[in-house]
Structures are given as structure tokens and as C-alpha cells.
Design a protein around this motif. Structure first.
Motif, mmCIF file in Angstrom:
data_model
loop_
_atom_site.group_PDB
_atom_site.id
_atom_site.type_symbol
_atom_site.label_atom_id
_atom_site.label_comp_id
_atom_site.label_asym_id
_atom_site.label_seq_id
_atom_site.Cartn_x
_atom_site.Cartn_y
_atom_site.Cartn_z
ATOM 1 N N GLN A 34 0.816 -1.200 0.000
ATOM 2 C CA GLN A 34 0.000 0.000 0.000
ATOM 3 C C GLN A 34 0.856 1.259 0.000
ATOM 4 O OE1 GLN A 34 -2.593 -0.598 3.323
ATOM 5 N NE2 GLN A 34 -3.781 -2.175 2.296
ATOM 6 N N PRO A 35 0.364 2.334 -0.661
ATOM 7 C CA PRO A 35 1.145 3.570 -0.737
ATOM 8 C C PRO A 35 1.495 4.139 0.621
ATOM 9 C CG PRO A 35 -0.703 3.631 -2.280
ATOM 10 C CD PRO A 35 -0.889 2.420 -1.431
ATOM 11 N N ASP A 36 0.576 4.057 1.604
ATOM 12 C CA ASP A 36 0.877 4.638 2.909
ATOM 13 C C ASP A 36 2.059 3.939 3.555
ATOM 14 O OD1 ASP A 36 -0.658 2.315 3.203
ATOM 15 O OD2 ASP A 36 -1.566 2.989 5.075
ATOM 16 N N GLU A 132 1.272 20.403 -8.859
ATOM 17 C CA GLU A 132 0.625 20.409 -10.175
ATOM 18 C C GLU A 132 0.887 19.121 -10.948
ATOM 19 O OE1 GLU A 132 1.473 22.776 -14.245
ATOM 20 O OE2 GLU A 132 0.944 24.052 -12.541
ATOM 21 N N ILE A 133 2.156 18.742 -11.062
ATOM 22 C CA ILE A 133 2.491 17.519 -11.788
ATOM 23 C C ILE A 133 2.014 16.292 -11.024
ATOM 24 C CG2 ILE A 133 4.417 16.076 -12.533
ATOM 25 C CD1 ILE A 133 3.833 18.276 -14.448
ATOM 26 N N LEU A 134 2.112 16.347 -9.703
ATOM 27 C CA LEU A 134 1.633 15.229 -8.892
ATOM 28 C C LEU A 134 0.183 14.907 -9.231
ATOM 29 C CD1 LEU A 134 1.731 13.211 -6.545
ATOM 30 C CD2 LEU A 134 1.228 15.111 -5.017
ATOM 31 N N GLU A 135 -0.636 15.926 -9.297
ATOM 32 C CA GLU A 135 -2.056 15.714 -9.585
ATOM 33 C C GLU A 135 -2.242 15.067 -10.959
ATOM 34 O OE1 GLU A 135 -3.947 19.485 -9.075
ATOM 35 O OE2 GLU A 135 -3.205 19.708 -7.013
ATOM 36 N N ARG A 136 -1.560 15.605 -11.964
ATOM 37 C CA ARG A 136 -1.720 15.081 -13.318
ATOM 38 C C ARG A 136 -1.193 13.653 -13.440
ATOM 39 N NH1 ARG A 136 0.825 18.789 -15.980
ATOM 40 N NH2 ARG A 136 2.734 17.710 -16.567
ATOM 41 N N GLU A 137 -0.003 13.405 -12.849
ATOM 42 C CA GLU A 137 0.634 12.114 -13.012
ATOM 43 C C GLU A 137 -0.077 11.010 -12.223
ATOM 44 O OE1 GLU A 137 2.929 11.203 -14.961
ATOM 45 O OE2 GLU A 137 4.077 12.944 -15.565
ATOM 46 N N LEU A 138 -0.573 11.322 -11.029
ATOM 47 C CA LEU A 138 -1.282 10.303 -10.276
ATOM 48 C C LEU A 138 -2.577 9.901 -10.963
ATOM 49 C CD1 LEU A 138 -0.954 11.003 -6.448
ATOM 50 C CD2 LEU A 138 -0.159 9.046 -7.745
ATOM 51 N N LYS A 139 -3.268 10.882 -11.533
ATOM 52 C CA LYS A 139 -4.483 10.564 -12.277
ATOM 53 C C LYS A 139 -4.150 9.664 -13.467
ATOM 54 C CE LYS A 139 -6.769 14.866 -10.951
ATOM 55 N NZ LYS A 139 -7.202 16.219 -11.413
ATOM 56 N N ALA A 140 -3.039 9.961 -14.135
ATOM 57 C CA ALA A 140 -2.623 9.133 -15.274
ATOM 58 C C ALA A 140 -2.240 7.734 -14.820
ATOM 59 C CB ALA A 140 -1.447 9.795 -15.994
ATOM 60 N N LEU A 205 2.536 11.856 1.863
ATOM 61 C CA LEU A 205 1.423 10.912 1.816
ATOM 62 C C LEU A 205 0.092 11.659 1.743
ATOM 63 C CD1 LEU A 205 0.191 8.093 2.000
ATOM 64 C CD2 LEU A 205 0.412 8.245 4.500
ATOM 65 N N ALA A 206 -0.039 12.733 2.518
ATOM 66 C CA ALA A 206 -1.275 13.519 2.483
ATOM 67 C C ALA A 206 -1.522 14.059 1.080
ATOM 68 C CB ALA A 206 -1.191 14.671 3.487
ATOM 69 N N ALA A 207 -0.463 14.522 0.421
ATOM 70 C CA ALA A 207 -0.611 15.045 -0.939
ATOM 71 C C ALA A 207 -1.094 13.958 -1.889
ATOM 72 C CB ALA A 207 0.720 15.627 -1.422
ATOM 73 N N TRP A 208 -0.493 12.773 -1.802
ATOM 74 C CA TRP A 208 -0.901 11.657 -2.673
ATOM 75 C C TRP A 208 -2.361 11.288 -2.431
ATOM 76 C CZ3 TRP A 208 1.822 7.509 -5.511
ATOM 77 C CH2 TRP A 208 3.072 7.937 -5.983
ATOM 78 N N LEU A 209 -2.744 11.118 -1.165
ATOM 79 C CA LEU A 209 -4.106 10.697 -0.860
ATOM 80 C C LEU A 209 -5.124 11.767 -1.250
ATOM 81 C CD1 LEU A 209 -3.602 8.925 2.597
ATOM 82 C CD2 LEU A 209 -3.822 7.885 0.335
ATOM 83 N N ASN A 210 -4.768 13.032 -1.039
ATOM 84 C CA ASN A 210 -5.682 14.107 -1.434
ATOM 85 C C ASN A 210 -5.920 14.100 -2.936
ATOM 86 O OD1 ASN A 210 -5.970 14.933 1.178
ATOM 87 N ND2 ASN A 210 -4.713 16.773 0.994
ATOM 88 N N LEU A 212 -5.598 11.455 -4.939
ATOM 89 C CA LEU A 212 -6.328 10.245 -5.298
ATOM 90 C C LEU A 212 -7.819 10.353 -4.992
ATOM 91 C CD1 LEU A 212 -3.848 7.472 -4.099
ATOM 92 C CD2 LEU A 212 -4.477 7.982 -6.455
ATOM 93 N N PHE A 213 -8.147 10.975 -3.869
ATOM 94 C CA PHE A 213 -9.543 11.008 -3.450
ATOM 95 C C PHE A 213 -10.254 12.332 -3.754
ATOM 96 C CE2 PHE A 213 -7.707 7.693 -0.659
ATOM 97 C CZ PHE A 213 -8.532 6.648 -1.023
ATOM 98 N N ASP A 214 -9.496 13.437 -3.837
ATOM 99 C CA ASP A 214 -10.128 14.748 -4.042
ATOM 100 C C ASP A 214 -9.685 15.450 -5.323
ATOM 101 O OD1 ASP A 214 -11.603 14.553 -1.691
ATOM 102 O OD2 ASP A 214 -9.977 15.382 -0.482
ATOM 103 N N GLY A 215 -8.668 14.888 -6.003
ATOM 104 C CA GLY A 215 -8.237 15.469 -7.261
ATOM 105 C C GLY A 215 -7.252 16.607 -7.163
ATOM 106 N N ALA A 216 -6.845 16.999 -5.957
ATOM 107 C CA ALA A 216 -5.873 18.090 -5.772
ATOM 108 C C ALA A 216 -5.148 17.877 -4.455
ATOM 109 C CB ALA A 216 -6.576 19.444 -5.776
ATOM 110 N N THR A 217 -3.938 18.450 -4.345
ATOM 111 C CA THR A 217 -3.164 18.250 -3.129
ATOM 112 C C THR A 217 -3.800 18.917 -1.908
ATOM 113 O OG1 THR A 217 -1.783 20.190 -3.589
ATOM 114 C CG2 THR A 217 -0.997 18.052 -4.394
ATOM 115 N N LYS A 218 -4.375 20.103 -2.099
ATOM 116 C CA LYS A 218 -5.060 20.840 -1.028
ATOM 117 C C LYS A 218 -4.178 21.002 0.196
ATOM 118 C CE LYS A 218 -9.723 19.543 -2.505
ATOM 119 N NZ LYS A 218 -11.037 18.996 -2.110
ATOM 120 N N LEU A 219 -2.901 21.309 -0.058
ATOM 121 C CA LEU A 219 -1.952 21.539 1.025
ATOM 122 C C LEU A 219 -1.323 22.909 0.842
ATOM 123 C CD1 LEU A 219 -0.199 18.054 1.122
ATOM 124 C CD2 LEU A 219 -1.772 18.959 2.819
ATOM 125 N N PRO A 220 -0.782 23.476 1.945
ATOM 126 C CA PRO A 220 -0.148 24.815 1.837
ATOM 127 C C PRO A 220 0.972 24.822 0.819
ATOM 128 C CG PRO A 220 -0.401 24.151 4.135
ATOM 129 C CD PRO A 220 -0.747 22.953 3.316
#
Length: 220
Positions: A34-36, A132-140, A205-210, A212-220
Motif C-alpha cells: 500500500q502507498p501509505d 501540479e504535476i503530482l495531480e496530473r501524473e497520479l491521475k494518469a 502521503l497527504a498530498a498523494w491521498l488528497n 487520489l480522493f479529491d483530485g488536488a493536493t489541497k496543502l499549503p
């Protein structure tokens, strides 16, 4: 202590290949897939070196207990003592304290840089703004799994592993045989590394999970 580059490379390549091979089974597979588990483990310096199986074969002493090994001292021994001494004796309080350091404390100024290389595939020379890239690449990556496409080898986890490995020579192996590693200078030098690595990998990990589940990192 000098670690031969072949051993470092062996550990890094194993981690990278393991993550690539198992990512598509992570959300429902056993914990080690698992990723976590992976993102947390890669922050522990002894998970990214190959001497005595990550220190499991090196006898060590912690708080007077001699029947342990170096890996266990870093996994649990020093962390448990640190939580008891400085964070009210509970893992939840420790987590809350690390979050506070990320939001308003010592880690605030550097937290954004921790996800500047969070992309699975982007070369360091072509980094985009953090997240930005994290969001695009994880979706891919998720799409590739669902459509049975080939999964591209991951670049950034190797960067994270190299960060952790840097502490092996400077801190982890800087002790003498018989020394109690859960006290004195060794313990004092190790705790800032433990705090940093736990905060860093938790943030990643928070960035990855956000994403995966919300479509954006949503972190500072």
C-alpha cells in the motif's frame, strides 16, 4: 561511515521496482503493497541501505535493553522514548505536534518543497509548481492501471530514498559498539532526523491521498 554506492543503488532500485510492480494492487492489497506503507517506510534511513539487511543484523542497545537491533531502535525504540518524553506519551499528540510544526513552526518554510518532487514520472529538470504535476501524473497512473496500460517507472520515490540515505552516514551509523542509542548524544542527534522524516513523509502521503480522493493536493 561510507556506504558503497553499489549498496545504495541496490536498495534504491529495489524500492523503486517494488513500488512500480505493486502500485496497481495497493488500494486493496496487503499492507506492504500500500502507498501509505511505502511512502512512510522510505523516510526511515535504514530502509534505504543494504548493510546487514537495513541494520537488522546489527546488535544495538536501547534504554538498557541489549537484545535489540539497529533497525528496531530506529523503527520503534527511539520513537517510543521520544513520544514518552516530549509528546505526552501518545502517538496522536506526536502527530498533532508535527502537524503544528508544518503549519506554523519549524517546517513551515520548507513543507512546500517536500512535494516539489512528488510526481511518479517527471524528471527533476522539468519540475512544475509543487502539486501540479503530482495531480496530473497520479491521475494518469490510476487510469493506466484501470485500462491495463504499462506503468512508467517512478522517479521521485528514488529522490526521497536518496534524501533518507544521506542520514545513514552522518547520523545512523555514527555510534560505537555497546553505546545506548536511546540516550546521550546519539539520541539527541537522531531525534531531529526522526521528526523531519516523519513530517516530510506524512506531508507527501497527504498530498498523494488528497489527489487520489479529491483530485488536488489541497496543502499549503
Amino acid at each position: 561511515m561510507y556506504l558503497p554506492k553499489e549498496q545504495i543503488l541496490e536498495a534504491l532500485l529495489f524500492l523503486g521496482e517494488d513500488f512500480v510492480l505493486h502500485f496497481h494492487d495497493t488500494l486493496t492489497g496487503p499492507s506492504h503493497n500500500q502507498p501509505d506503507h511505502f511512502i512512510g517506510d522510505i523516510g526511515q534511513p535504514l530502509h534505504v541501505e543494504a548493510i546487514e539487511e537495513g541494520g537488522n543484523g546489527i546488535s544495538a542497545k536501547c534504554s538498557g535493553e541489549s537484545s535489540t537491533n539497529l533497525h528496531a531502535v530506529w523503527d520503534t525504540g527511539m520513537v517510543t522514548k521520544h513520544i514518552d518524553q516530549s509528546h505526552g506519551g501518545t502517538p496522536q499528540q506526536y502527530a498533532n505536534d508535527l502537524v503544528a510544526e508544518i503549519k506554523t513552526g519549524a517546517f513551515k518554510s520548507e513543507a512546500a518543497s517536500w512535494i516539489s518532487c512528488s510526481s511518479p514520472t517527471e524528471p527533476l529538470s522539468k519540475r512544475s509548481p509543487p502539486g501540479e504535476i503530482l495531480e496530473r501524473e497520479l491521475k494518469a497512473l490510476v487510469h493506466a492501471h484501470r485500462s491495463a496500460q504499462a506503468i512508467t517507472p517512478l522517479a521521485c520515490p528514488l529522490v526521497w530514498a536518496a534524501e533518507s540515505n544521506a542520514f545513514d552516514c552522518s547520523v545512523v551509523f555514527d555510534f560505537t559498539t555497546g553505546e545506548d542509542l536511546c540516550s546521550g548524544t546519539y539520541f539527541a542527534n537522531a531525534i531531529p532526523v526522526i521528526d523531519l522524516q516523519l513530517a516530510k513523509q506524512g506531508f507527501r502521503l497527504a498530498a498523494w491521498l488528497n489527489v487520489l480522493f479529491d483530485g488536488a493536493t489541497k496543502l499549503p
